[in-house]
Design a protein around this motif. Structure first.
Motif, PDB file in Angstrom:
ATOM      1  N   UNK A 104       0.830  -1.208   0.000  1.00 15.21           N
ATOM      2  CA  UNK A 104       0.000   0.000   0.000  1.00 15.21           C
ATOM      3  C   UNK A 104       0.863   1.257   0.000  1.00 15.21           C
ATOM      4  N   UNK A 105       1.858   1.311   0.883  1.00 20.54           N
ATOM      5  CA  UNK A 105       2.733   2.482   0.949  1.00 20.54           C
ATOM      6  C   UNK A 105       3.529   2.654  -0.340  1.00 20.54           C
ATOM      7  N   UNK A 106       3.944   1.534  -0.946  1.00 19.44           N
ATOM      8  CA  UNK A 106       4.661   1.618  -2.214  1.00 19.44           C
ATOM      9  C   UNK A 106       3.796   2.168  -3.336  1.00 19.44           C
ATOM     10  N   UNK A 107       2.556   1.690  -3.432  1.00 17.88           N
ATOM     11  CA  UNK A 107       1.638   2.199  -4.460  1.00 17.88           C
ATOM     12  C   UNK A 107       1.342   3.679  -4.251  1.00 17.88           C
ATOM     13  N   UNK A 132     -18.884   4.759  -4.244  1.00 17.83           N
ATOM     14  CA  UNK A 132     -18.052   3.983  -5.168  1.00 17.83           C
ATOM     15  C   UNK A 132     -17.971   2.507  -4.801  1.00 17.83           C
ATOM     16  N   UNK A 133     -18.312   2.161  -3.576  1.00 16.37           N
ATOM     17  CA  UNK A 133     -18.283   0.763  -3.171  1.00 16.37           C
ATOM     18  C   UNK A 133     -16.900   0.169  -3.050  1.00 16.37           C
ATOM     19  N   UNK A 134     -15.924   0.979  -2.665  1.00 13.95           N
ATOM     20  CA  UNK A 134     -14.548   0.500  -2.543  1.00 13.95           C
ATOM     21  C   UNK A 134     -14.209   0.029  -1.136  1.00 13.95           C
ATOM     22  N   UNK A 160      -7.747   2.898   0.051  1.00 15.07           N
ATOM     23  CA  UNK A 160      -6.631   3.545   0.752  1.00 15.07           C
ATOM     24  C   UNK A 160      -5.748   4.312  -0.229  1.00 15.07           C
ATOM     25  N   UNK A 161      -5.458   3.680  -1.365  1.00 14.77           N
ATOM     26  CA  UNK A 161      -4.461   4.227  -2.287  1.00 14.77           C
ATOM     27  C   UNK A 161      -4.989   5.425  -3.058  1.00 14.77           C
ATOM     28  N   UNK A 162      -6.153   5.296  -3.694  1.00 15.35           N
ATOM     29  CA  UNK A 162      -6.635   6.333  -4.616  1.00 15.35           C
ATOM     30  C   UNK A 162      -6.833   7.684  -3.922  1.00 15.35           C
ATOM     31  N   UNK A 190      -2.919   5.481   9.806  1.00 14.58           N
ATOM     32  CA  UNK A 190      -3.719   4.673  10.727  1.00 14.58           C
ATOM     33  C   UNK A 190      -5.222   4.944  10.611  1.00 14.58           C
ATOM     34  N   UNK A 191      -5.613   6.213  10.670  1.00 16.68           N
ATOM     35  CA  UNK A 191      -7.033   6.550  10.787  1.00 16.68           C
ATOM     36  C   UNK A 191      -7.848   6.075   9.586  1.00 16.68           C
ATOM     37  N   UNK A 192      -7.402   6.424   8.373  1.00 12.95           N
ATOM     38  CA  UNK A 192      -8.196   6.094   7.190  1.00 12.95           C
ATOM     39  C   UNK A 192      -8.292   4.580   6.964  1.00 12.95           C
ATOM     40  N   UNK A 193      -7.207   3.812   7.029  1.00 10.40           N
ATOM     41  CA  UNK A 193      -7.349   2.350   6.880  1.00 10.40           C
ATOM     42  C   UNK A 193      -8.247   1.726   7.934  1.00 10.40           C
ATOM     43  N   UNK A 194      -8.236   2.258   9.149  1.00 12.95           N
ATOM     44  CA  UNK A 194      -9.093   1.694  10.194  1.00 12.95           C
ATOM     45  C   UNK A 194     -10.565   1.902   9.890  1.00 12.95           C
ATOM     46  N   UNK A 195     -10.897   2.871   9.037  1.00 18.25           N
ATOM     47  CA  UNK A 195     -12.285   3.143   8.685  1.00 18.25           C
ATOM     48  C   UNK A 195     -12.753   2.340   7.480  1.00 18.25           C
ATOM     49  N   UNK A 196     -11.879   2.148   6.499  1.00 14.12           N
ATOM     50  CA  UNK A 196     -12.327   1.557   5.226  1.00 14.12           C
ATOM     51  C   UNK A 196     -11.989   0.080   5.099  1.00 14.12           C
TER      52      UNK A 196
END
Length: 286
Positions: A86-89, A143-145, A152-154, A219-225
Motif C-alpha cells: 500500500x505504501x509503495x503504491x 463507489x463501493x470501494x 486507501x491508495x486512490x 492509521x485513521x483512514x485504513x481503520x475506517x475503510x
C-alpha cells in the motif's frame, strides 16, 4: 616560518572554538538522547514481562521469545507486507502525479494557472480530518470501494505537498533548458524524462522518503475503510495486540510490535538520507 605560524594560529582558533561551543554540543547530545529514548525504551520493554516493566528494570528481560510468539500469532508479517504494498503504491502514484503536475504548472500555459496554484496552496491548509466524513461517503458508500486497498491508495494520490515541492523545484531551473529542448525538437515527455528528471533525483528522493513514511504510518483512514484483518495495514493491526488490556494483557508484545513496525521506515530513511537532505537543500537554495 610562515607555515608554522599559520598552523599555530589555526590550532589556537580551533581550540578557542571548541572551548566556546562545548555547551552547544552538550545541548545537542541531550536533545539526541531525548529523541531516541522512546525507541530505546520500547526495545528494552519488548523483552520484558509486565512485572519487569512495572518495577522499571533497566536491563533486558527473558520474555522476548514469548512476546515474539504473541506478535507472530497476530500475522504481523502479513500486515507488514500489506503495508509495504500500500505504501509503495501510494508513493509511486504521488511522485508520478506530482512530477507531471509540477511540470504543467511551470512549463505549460493555460487559463487559470495561477488560480490553480493558489487552490493547491489552500489545500495545504486544510486538515485531512475535516474531509474524512465526506470522503468516506464517496469512497465506501458511493463507489463501493470499502474493504479494498483501492480505498486507501486512490484518495491518497492527491498530494498538494508533492505538487508544491516539484513546482518550486522546476521554477528554479533555468528556462534556457526548456528553450534548448524545444529547438532540438524534444517532446514534453522527452524533456521531462531526459532533462528534468535526471537533474531532479534529489528532490524525487526527498519526496519518496516523505510519502513512503507517511503512507506507512497511516492509521485513521485504513481503520475506517478496511474491516478484513487479512487486508489490514500494520498500524491498525498493532492495535489488536492490546486486546484484553484491561484484563491483564502484557505490554511486551505491544512494544515489540511497534519496534518491528518501525524497522522499514527507519531503513528507508537511512538509505535515502543523503538524497533526502540534498533534495531539501536544493529546494531551499532555489
Amino acid at each position: 616560518m610562515n607555515n608554522n605560524a599559520t598552523k599555530t594560529s589555526t590550532k589556537i582558533t580551533q581550540s578557542r572554538l571548541a572551548g566556546s561551543t562545548w555547551y552547544i554540543h552538550l545541548l545537542l547530545w541531550v536533545v539526541v538522547i531525548f529523541m531516541i529514548f522512546p525507541l530505546l525504551y520500547a526495545m528494552l520493554t519488548s523483552t520484558q514481562s509486565n512485572a519487569e516493566m512495572f518495577r522499571l528494570q533497566m536491563t533486558p528481560g527473558d520474555h522476548f521469545g514469548i512476546n515474539l510468539k504473541a506478535v507472530l500469532d497476530r500475522d504481523i508479517v502479513l500486515l507488514m507486507f500489506n503495508t509495504l504494498v500500500v505504501a509503495g503504491l501510494i508513493t509511486v502514484g504521488k511522485v508520478v502525479l506530482s512530477l507531471f503536475g509540477g511540470m504543467a504548472l511551470v512549463y505549460f500555459r493555460f487559463p487559470g494557472k495561477n488560480l490553480v496554484f493558489i487552490l493547491i496552496l489552500s489545500a495545504l491548509m486544510i486538515p485531512g480530518e475535516v474531509t474524512i466524513i465526506a470522503l468516506y461517503r464517496l469512497v465506501v458508500m458511493d463507489l463501493g470501494w470499502g474493504n479494498t486497498w483501492t480505498a486507501i491508495v486512490v484518495p491518497a494520490l492527491a498530494t498538494p505537498t508533492g505538487l508544491f515541492l516539484f513546482r518550486q523545484h522546476f521554477a528554479g531551473i533555468t528556462p534556457e533548458l526548456c528553450e534548448a529542448a524545444q529547438l532540438d525538437g524534444a517532446t514534453p515527455l522527452q524533456f521531462l524524462f531526459r532533462i528534468l528528471l535526471p537533474i531532479s533525483k534529489a528532490t524525487v528522493a526527498a519526496l519518496v522518503t516523505i510519502m513512503f513514511i507517511s503512507g506507512w504510518n497511516n492509521y485513521l483512514w485504513p481503520s475506517l475503510v478496511i474491516t478484513d484483518p487479512k487486508k489490514q495495514v500494520i498500524q491498525v493491526g498493532l492495535s489488536s495486540l492490546d486486546a484484553g488490556l484491561e484484563v491483564g494483557a502484557t505490554y511486551g508484545p505491544i512494544m515489540l510490535g511497534a519496534v518491528i513496525a518501525s524497522i522499514v521506515p527507519i531503513l528507508v530513511f537511512v538509505l535515502m538520507q543523503k538524497q533526502f537532505m540534498q533534495g531539501f537543500a536544493l529546494t531551499r537554495d532555489k
